[in-house]
Design a protein around this motif. Sequence first.
Motif, PDB file in Angstrom:
ATOM      1  N   ALA A 184       0.847  -1.195   0.000  1.00 61.55           N
ATOM      2  CA  ALA A 184       0.000   0.000   0.000  1.00 61.55           C
ATOM      3  C   ALA A 184       0.882   1.244   0.000  1.00 61.55           C
ATOM      4  N   LEU A 185       0.648   2.114  -0.978  1.00 66.06           N
ATOM      5  CA  LEU A 185       1.270   3.428  -0.986  1.00 66.06           C
ATOM      6  C   LEU A 185       0.315   4.376  -0.276  1.00 66.06           C
ATOM      7  N   VAL A 186       0.765   4.937   0.845  1.00 63.94           N
ATOM      8  CA  VAL A 186      -0.080   5.819   1.660  1.00 63.94           C
ATOM      9  C   VAL A 186       0.483   7.239   1.564  1.00 63.94           C
ATOM     10  N   ALA A 187      -0.346   8.162   1.131  1.00 61.03           N
ATOM     11  CA  ALA A 187       0.110   9.528   0.913  1.00 61.03           C
ATOM     12  C   ALA A 187       0.651  10.148   2.196  1.00 61.03           C
ATOM     13  N   TRP A 188       1.769  10.843   2.082  1.00 61.69           N
ATOM     14  CA  TRP A 188       2.345  11.573   3.200  1.00 61.69           C
ATOM     15  C   TRP A 188       1.616  12.897   3.369  1.00 61.69           C
ATOM     16  N   ILE A 189       1.367  13.310   4.604  1.00 55.05           N
ATOM     17  CA  ILE A 189       0.657  14.562   4.867  1.00 55.05           C
ATOM     18  C   ILE A 189       1.706  15.619   5.223  1.00 55.05           C
ATOM     19  N   PRO A 190       2.023  16.511   4.305  1.00 51.27           N
ATOM     20  CA  PRO A 190       3.187  17.392   4.510  1.00 51.27           C
ATOM     21  C   PRO A 190       3.053  18.402   5.635  1.00 51.27           C
ATOM     22  N   ASP A 191       1.838  18.824   5.957  1.00 50.13           N
ATOM     23  CA  ASP A 191       1.686  19.897   6.952  1.00 50.13           C
ATOM     24  C   ASP A 191       1.284  19.367   8.318  1.00 50.13           C
ATOM     25  N   ALA A 192       1.402  18.042   8.541  1.00 51.63           N
ATOM     26  CA  ALA A 192       0.934  17.445   9.791  1.00 51.63           C
ATOM     27  C   ALA A 192       2.096  16.852  10.585  1.00 51.63           C
ATOM     28  N   VAL A 193       1.974  16.877  11.914  1.00 48.81           N
ATOM     29  CA  VAL A 193       2.982  16.308  12.809  1.00 48.81           C
ATOM     30  C   VAL A 193       2.254  15.543  13.913  1.00 48.81           C
ATOM     31  N   HIS A 194       2.996  14.781  14.691  1.00 50.96           N
ATOM     32  CA  HIS A 194       2.395  14.139  15.857  1.00 50.96           C
ATOM     33  C   HIS A 194       1.977  15.207  16.861  1.00 50.96           C
ATOM     34  N   GLU A 195       0.894  14.939  17.571  1.00 49.49           N
ATOM     35  CA  GLU A 195       0.324  15.958  18.454  1.00 49.49           C
ATOM     36  C   GLU A 195       1.339  16.461  19.479  1.00 49.49           C
ATOM     37  N   LYS A 196       2.206  15.585  19.971  1.00 44.52           N
ATOM     38  CA  LYS A 196       3.187  15.994  20.971  1.00 44.52           C
ATOM     39  C   LYS A 196       4.206  16.985  20.412  1.00 44.52           C
ATOM     40  N   ASP A 197       4.327  17.047  19.079  1.00 43.43           N
ATOM     41  CA  ASP A 197       5.295  17.945  18.450  1.00 43.43           C
ATOM     42  C   ASP A 197       4.686  19.288  18.044  1.00 43.43           C
ATOM     43  N   MET A 198       3.400  19.459  18.301  1.00 46.94           N
ATOM     44  CA  MET A 198       2.756  20.733  17.989  1.00 46.94           C
ATOM     45  C   MET A 198       3.245  21.814  18.949  1.00 46.94           C
ATOM     46  N   GLU A 199       3.366  23.017  18.436  1.00 42.83           N
ATOM     47  CA  GLU A 199       3.749  24.138  19.286  1.00 42.83           C
ATOM     48  C   GLU A 199       2.494  24.752  19.899  1.00 42.83           C
ATOM     49  N   GLY A 200       2.528  24.969  21.209  1.00 38.79           N
ATOM     50  CA  GLY A 200       1.381  25.558  21.883  1.00 38.79           C
ATOM     51  C   GLY A 200       0.253  24.567  22.062  1.00 38.79           C
ATOM     52  N   SER A 201      -0.919  25.091  22.385  1.00 39.74           N
ATOM     53  CA  SER A 201      -2.106  24.268  22.626  1.00 39.74           C
ATOM     54  C   SER A 201      -3.271  24.824  21.837  1.00 39.74           C
ATOM     55  N   PRO A 202      -4.215  23.965  21.432  1.00 43.21           N
ATOM     56  CA  PRO A 202      -5.382  24.461  20.704  1.00 43.21           C
ATOM     57  C   PRO A 202      -6.261  25.304  21.613  1.00 43.21           C
ATOM     58  N   LYS A 203      -6.886  26.314  21.045  1.00 40.58           N
ATOM     59  CA  LYS A 203      -7.744  27.213  21.824  1.00 40.58           C
ATOM     60  C   LYS A 203      -9.044  27.456  21.067  1.00 40.58           C
ATOM     61  N   GLY A 204     -10.092  27.720  21.800  1.00 38.23           N
ATOM     62  CA  GLY A 204     -11.365  28.089  21.197  1.00 38.23           C
ATOM     63  C   GLY A 204     -11.875  27.047  20.227  1.00 38.23           C
ATOM     64  N   LEU A 205     -12.166  27.479  19.001  1.00 38.93           N
ATOM     65  CA  LEU A 205     -12.715  26.584  17.990  1.00 38.93           C
ATOM     66  C   LEU A 205     -11.734  25.468  17.620  1.00 38.93           C
ATOM     67  N   GLU A 206     -10.440  25.745  17.701  1.00 42.32           N
ATOM     68  CA  GLU A 206      -9.458  24.696  17.424  1.00 42.32           C
ATOM     69  C   GLU A 206      -9.597  23.555  18.428  1.00 42.32           C
ATOM     70  N   MET A 207      -9.770  23.894  19.699  1.00 47.07           N
ATOM     71  CA  MET A 207      -9.948  22.877  20.727  1.00 47.07           C
ATOM     72  C   MET A 207     -11.227  22.078  20.503  1.00 47.07           C
ATOM     73  N   VAL A 208     -12.314  22.776  20.193  1.00 52.15           N
ATOM     74  CA  VAL A 208     -13.587  22.099  19.934  1.00 52.15           C
ATOM     75  C   VAL A 208     -13.445  21.153  18.749  1.00 52.15           C
ATOM     76  N   GLY A 209     -12.822  21.649  17.666  1.00 47.18           N
ATOM     77  CA  GLY A 209     -12.649  20.817  16.476  1.00 47.18           C
ATOM     78  C   GLY A 209     -11.809  19.587  16.744  1.00 47.18           C
ATOM     79  N   LEU A 210     -10.753  19.738  17.545  1.00 53.11           N
ATOM     80  CA  LEU A 210      -9.900  18.598  17.856  1.00 53.11           C
ATOM     81  C   LEU A 210     -10.653  17.567  18.695  1.00 53.11           C
TER      82      LEU A 210
END
Length: 215
Positions: free
Chosen positions: A72-98
């Motif tokens: 299986a060739l699975v497309a790489w997602i260029p703008d995504a990282v593991h959650e632990k590597d995200m800078e900062g924390s989600p807020k407001g609508l970002e938190m709700v969406g997550l």
Amino acid sequence: VKIDCPDIAETAVFKYHDEHRQGITRLAGGETELNFSDSYKYERAAYLLDRELGMNMVPVAVIRNVKGDEGALVAWIPDAVHEKDMEGSPKGLEMVGLLQDKAVMRLFDALIYNVDRRPENWMVSQDDWSLYLIDHSRAFRDLKDLPESFTDDKVWLSQDLYEKLKGLDQAKLVASLDGLITEAQVKSMLARRDLIVERIEKERSAQGEDAVFFE
């Protein structure tokens, strides 16, 4: 794997492991599993089911032959990282969406009985905290009950996803997933679907639609 075309260059992960064992298998961590399976074919099956449900959370996966190996060739997602590597924390609508995306992830994992959803197996968009689901090679267990990871948490989904979930059809799934999962696996998945729907209806009746559905 880097895929080069005259006008585009895309990166994909190539997975070709395909292992199935009957009976009891003792895993590296010491736990045991009945009828162990780990297959690249499930990556394609998860992608097709994701699109059937209108989730668009599983990256594109296609079956291809690379250097003599089918996988299986699975497309790489260029703008995504593991959650632990995200800078900062989600807020407001970002938190709700997550939180909504994670609720959908739990439902999807219950539907396909994915036994390997670790934090390493989801990624988050660096733009808006949207969730992407990866690594489904240990899903689609031939079990008709629901995993505790779903039954112990809140059920939360969109009305559109609910209607698509109820509309899953055995004949159509058997045809579209032919060669990827067996008819027995499809039947087990639909048995789990029925239990999911039963739980949603129970909570909808007891708590009201606003407690179950999000916009």
